[in-house]
Scaffold this motif. Structure first.
Motif, PDB file in Angstrom:
ATOM      1  N   ALA A  97      -4.804  32.379   8.872  1.00  0.00           N
ATOM      2  CA  ALA A  97      -3.604  32.799   8.142  1.00  0.00           C
ATOM      3  C   ALA A  97      -3.806  34.251   7.721  1.00  0.00           C
ATOM      4  O   ALA A  97      -4.809  34.883   8.089  1.00  0.00           O
ATOM      5  CB  ALA A  97      -3.368  31.896   6.935  1.00  0.00           C
ATOM      6  N   ILE A  98      -2.861  34.799   6.966  1.00  0.00           N
ATOM      7  CA  ILE A  98      -2.997  36.160   6.444  1.00  0.00           C
ATOM      8  C   ILE A  98      -2.691  36.182   4.954  1.00  0.00           C
ATOM      9  O   ILE A  98      -1.986  35.300   4.443  1.00  0.00           O
ATOM     10  CB  ILE A  98      -2.085  37.168   7.183  1.00  0.00           C
ATOM     11  CG1 ILE A  98      -0.626  36.718   7.154  1.00  0.00           C
ATOM     12  CG2 ILE A  98      -2.565  37.392   8.602  1.00  0.00           C
ATOM     13  CD1 ILE A  98       0.346  37.726   7.778  1.00  0.00           C
ATOM     14  N   VAL A  99      -3.231  37.194   4.278  1.00  0.00           N
ATOM     15  CA  VAL A  99      -2.993  37.368   2.841  1.00  0.00           C
ATOM     16  C   VAL A  99      -2.684  38.838   2.582  1.00  0.00           C
ATOM     17  O   VAL A  99      -2.896  39.708   3.440  1.00  0.00           O
ATOM     18  CB  VAL A  99      -4.203  36.921   1.995  1.00  0.00           C
ATOM     19  CG1 VAL A  99      -4.455  35.432   2.151  1.00  0.00           C
ATOM     20  CG2 VAL A  99      -5.455  37.728   2.361  1.00  0.00           C
ATOM     21  N   SER A 100      -2.195  39.101   1.390  1.00  0.00           N
ATOM     22  CA  SER A 100      -1.830  40.464   0.986  1.00  0.00           C
ATOM     23  C   SER A 100      -3.014  41.413   1.132  1.00  0.00           C
ATOM     24  O   SER A 100      -4.164  41.052   0.857  1.00  0.00           O
ATOM     25  CB  SER A 100      -1.370  40.446  -0.468  1.00  0.00           C
ATOM     26  OG  SER A 100      -1.343  41.745  -1.016  1.00  0.00           O
ATOM     27  N   PRO A 101      -2.744  42.653   1.531  1.00  0.00           N
ATOM     28  CA  PRO A 101      -3.829  43.657   1.625  1.00  0.00           C
ATOM     29  C   PRO A 101      -4.427  44.004   0.263  1.00  0.00           C
ATOM     30  O   PRO A 101      -5.490  44.634   0.195  1.00  0.00           O
ATOM     31  CB  PRO A 101      -3.140  44.874   2.245  1.00  0.00           C
ATOM     32  CG  PRO A 101      -1.667  44.671   2.019  1.00  0.00           C
ATOM     33  CD  PRO A 101      -1.453  43.189   2.014  1.00  0.00           C
ATOM     34  N   ALA A 102      -3.781  43.562  -0.820  1.00  0.00           N
ATOM     35  CA  ALA A 102      -4.320  43.807  -2.161  1.00  0.00           C
ATOM     36  C   ALA A 102      -5.424  42.813  -2.518  1.00  0.00           C
ATOM     37  O   ALA A 102      -6.110  42.980  -3.518  1.00  0.00           O
ATOM     38  CB  ALA A 102      -3.197  43.728  -3.198  1.00  0.00           C
ATOM     39  N   TYR A 103      -5.583  41.781  -1.687  1.00  0.00           N
ATOM     40  CA  TYR A 103      -6.595  40.755  -1.963  1.00  0.00           C
ATOM     41  C   TYR A 103      -7.977  41.244  -1.531  1.00  0.00           C
ATOM     42  O   TYR A 103      -8.123  42.181  -0.747  1.00  0.00           O
ATOM     43  CB  TYR A 103      -6.262  39.476  -1.205  1.00  0.00           C
ATOM     44  CG  TYR A 103      -5.169  38.635  -1.829  1.00  0.00           C
ATOM     45  CD1 TYR A 103      -4.345  39.121  -2.835  1.00  0.00           C
ATOM     46  CD2 TYR A 103      -4.948  37.328  -1.388  1.00  0.00           C
ATOM     47  CE1 TYR A 103      -3.349  38.349  -3.388  1.00  0.00           C
ATOM     48  CE2 TYR A 103      -3.963  36.525  -1.939  1.00  0.00           C
ATOM     49  CZ  TYR A 103      -3.153  37.051  -2.942  1.00  0.00           C
ATOM     50  OH  TYR A 103      -2.174  36.270  -3.489  1.00  0.00           O
ATOM     51  N   LYS A 104      -9.008  40.560  -2.051  1.00  0.00           N
ATOM     52  CA  LYS A 104     -10.378  40.759  -1.613  1.00  0.00           C
ATOM     53  C   LYS A 104     -10.789  39.532  -0.792  1.00  0.00           C
ATOM     54  O   LYS A 104     -10.482  38.398  -1.174  1.00  0.00           O
ATOM     55  CB  LYS A 104     -11.333  40.906  -2.796  1.00  0.00           C
ATOM     56  CG  LYS A 104     -11.001  42.045  -3.763  1.00  0.00           C
ATOM     57  CD  LYS A 104     -11.273  43.405  -3.153  1.00  0.00           C
ATOM     58  CE  LYS A 104     -11.058  44.517  -4.194  1.00  0.00           C
ATOM     59  NZ  LYS A 104     -11.181  45.849  -3.585  1.00  0.00           N
ATOM     60  N   THR A 105     -11.477  39.755   0.322  1.00  0.00           N
ATOM     61  CA  THR A 105     -11.943  38.639   1.136  1.00  0.00           C
ATOM     62  C   THR A 105     -13.456  38.746   1.316  1.00  0.00           C
ATOM     63  O   THR A 105     -14.004  39.843   1.483  1.00  0.00           O
ATOM     64  CB  THR A 105     -11.247  38.620   2.509  1.00  0.00           C
ATOM     65  OG1 THR A 105     -11.373  39.902   3.128  1.00  0.00           O
ATOM     66  CG2 THR A 105      -9.769  38.292   2.356  1.00  0.00           C
TER      67      THR A 105
END
Length: 413
Positions: free
Chosen positions: A288-296
């Motif tokens: 899936a994808i998440v906001s670029p503001a997140y940390k992974t």
């Protein structure tokens, strides 16, 4: 339903709008039932959690609730809440009701508050709170609408039968939900003690080793440069969720080329609400994808049980680490992450064998709770189905209609 009569609700009950109270710091203490107290309740039996205010003088007794009263949500910012009904049991305490509600008090013995509450649960009022075929909810309920509402009146014998049937369902639901609450409390105790090292898993005596967050997890990015059409996820303080399902709409940007790809078992942290515990392993989608503001993050090679870490990451111990790693931002609700502080934060890790054992204990407890929740939902679904059949008169109570497992499945279909 051929033998049932219909009566306007106004012939059966008197109505009264609640008061808009101006609270003070001193004076007469009074509990006030508000819209926020309804939630999923259909009965008010525990009054301890109803908020109290102070008034300069005692209010008129006509604004105090009595056992058997029915209180309806009159207006609310969320139209879906309008028309909700709660039966009142005061436990001999003085309780009033807010200006956003209407109280109904029966003035006849043709029916009972319990039966009217059943019809409301079955959607009797909700169905007429639709303006037209487009399904637009009426945003405000008033006494005129309630007065004109046609209430089915079964015979006394049928009323008793209906209350008995649904009383069995309510009893099963209440017992299951009480068991869920007890198991959740037990699970919380297990997490608190096993994840902190206060209690050792049976057969284990070794000491936990303080290990830096940065030794266990590495920050990394996998950017969706090809603009692949993956589902967008969000991480909340309750865990990873589908963004469209959680918000009931698509809130992501149309251009997803800068979004981060998160494969299953990637650790994802919110860039905004991380300090409230918005961090979780992505386990609901393969990719899936998440906001670029997140940390992974990814889990480093080492003596680490991913299942153990999943429970630790969702614990209040991790939330405290994240709060300690935050710096006050431009507003009281905006906090910035001190990545160096987070990386150096220590987590007390037992040896790998004990991590695996603790994870197994917590997984079994979690699965037991999930099973009970499925059972409770099954009871709710069957009750809703029976309401459609019995409260419409399609099935006759006391008839030869067998209430077998197949019948329940048909009712809840």
């Amino acid at each position: 339903m051929n033998s049932w009569t219909l009566e306007p609700f106004g012939n059966l009950a008197d109505f009264k709008n609640g008061l808009n109270f101006r609270a003070g710091e001193t004076g007469h203490e009074l509990k006030v039932l508000g819209v926020g107290d309804f939630k999923e309740r259909t009965k008010l039996e525990q009054v301890a959690d109803i908020s109290s205010i102070h008034t300069e003088k005692k209010i008129d007794k006509s604004y105090l609730l009595q056992d058997g009263d029915l209180v309806f949500v009159r207006s609310n910012g969320n139209p879906a809440l309008v028309g909700r009904c709660m039966q009142i049991f005061t436990n001999n305490e003085d309780i009033s009701f807010s200006g956003f509600t209407i109280r109904a008090r029966l003035k006849t013995d043709k029916t009972t508050p319990e039966l009217i509450s059943l019809f409301m649960q079955g959607g009797l009022l909700k169905n007429i709170l639709k303006r037209d075929g487009r399904g637009t909810n009426i945003s405000n309920l008033n006494q005129d609408i309630l007065s004109k509402l046609q209430i089915p009146i079964p015979s006394k014998a049928e009323q008793m039968e209906l209350l008995s049937v649904f009383g069995c369902w309510d009893n099963a639901i209440e017992k299951t939900e009480a068991l869920i609450a007890a198991k959740e409390k037990q699970f919380e105790w297990l997490c608190t003690n096993l994840l902190s090292g206060r209690k050792k898993s049976l057969g284990f005596t070794g000491k936990s080793i303080p290990t830096a967050f940065g030794s266990i997890f590495s920050l990394f990015k996998k950017v969706n440069t090809s603009c692949a059409d993956y589902e967008v996820l969000s991480v909340t303080k309750d865990g990873i969720v589908s963004q469209s399902e959680y918000f009931n709409k698509e809130v992501a940007s149309k251009d997803k080329s800068k979004y981060l790809i998160v494969d299953k078992d990637t650790l994802v942290m919110s860039g905004l609400n991380f300090w409230m515990g918005a961090i979780d392993f992505q386990t609901i989608r393969d990719t899936a994808i998440v906001s670029p503001a997140y940390k992974t993050f990814k889990v480093n090679e080492g003596p680490y049980s991913r299942d153990y870490l999943r429970f630790f990451i969702r614990s209040h111990y991790m939330t405290k680490i994240l709060l300690d790693s935050s710096i006050q931002g431009a507003s009281i609700v905006r906090r910035n992450l001190d990545m160096e502080w987070l990386s150096n934060s220590l987590i007390d890790l037992p040896n790998l064998e004990e991590q695996i054992d603790i994870a197994n204990i917590l997984s079994l407890a979690e699965k037991e709770i999930d099973g009970l929740k499925l059972l409770a939902e099954k009871y709710h679904s069957q009750k809703r189905g029976l309401m459609q059949k019995l409260l419409s008169g399609e099935w006759q109570v006391g008839s030869s209609q067998p209430l077998s497992e197949e019948t329940y499945q048909e009712a809840s279909a």
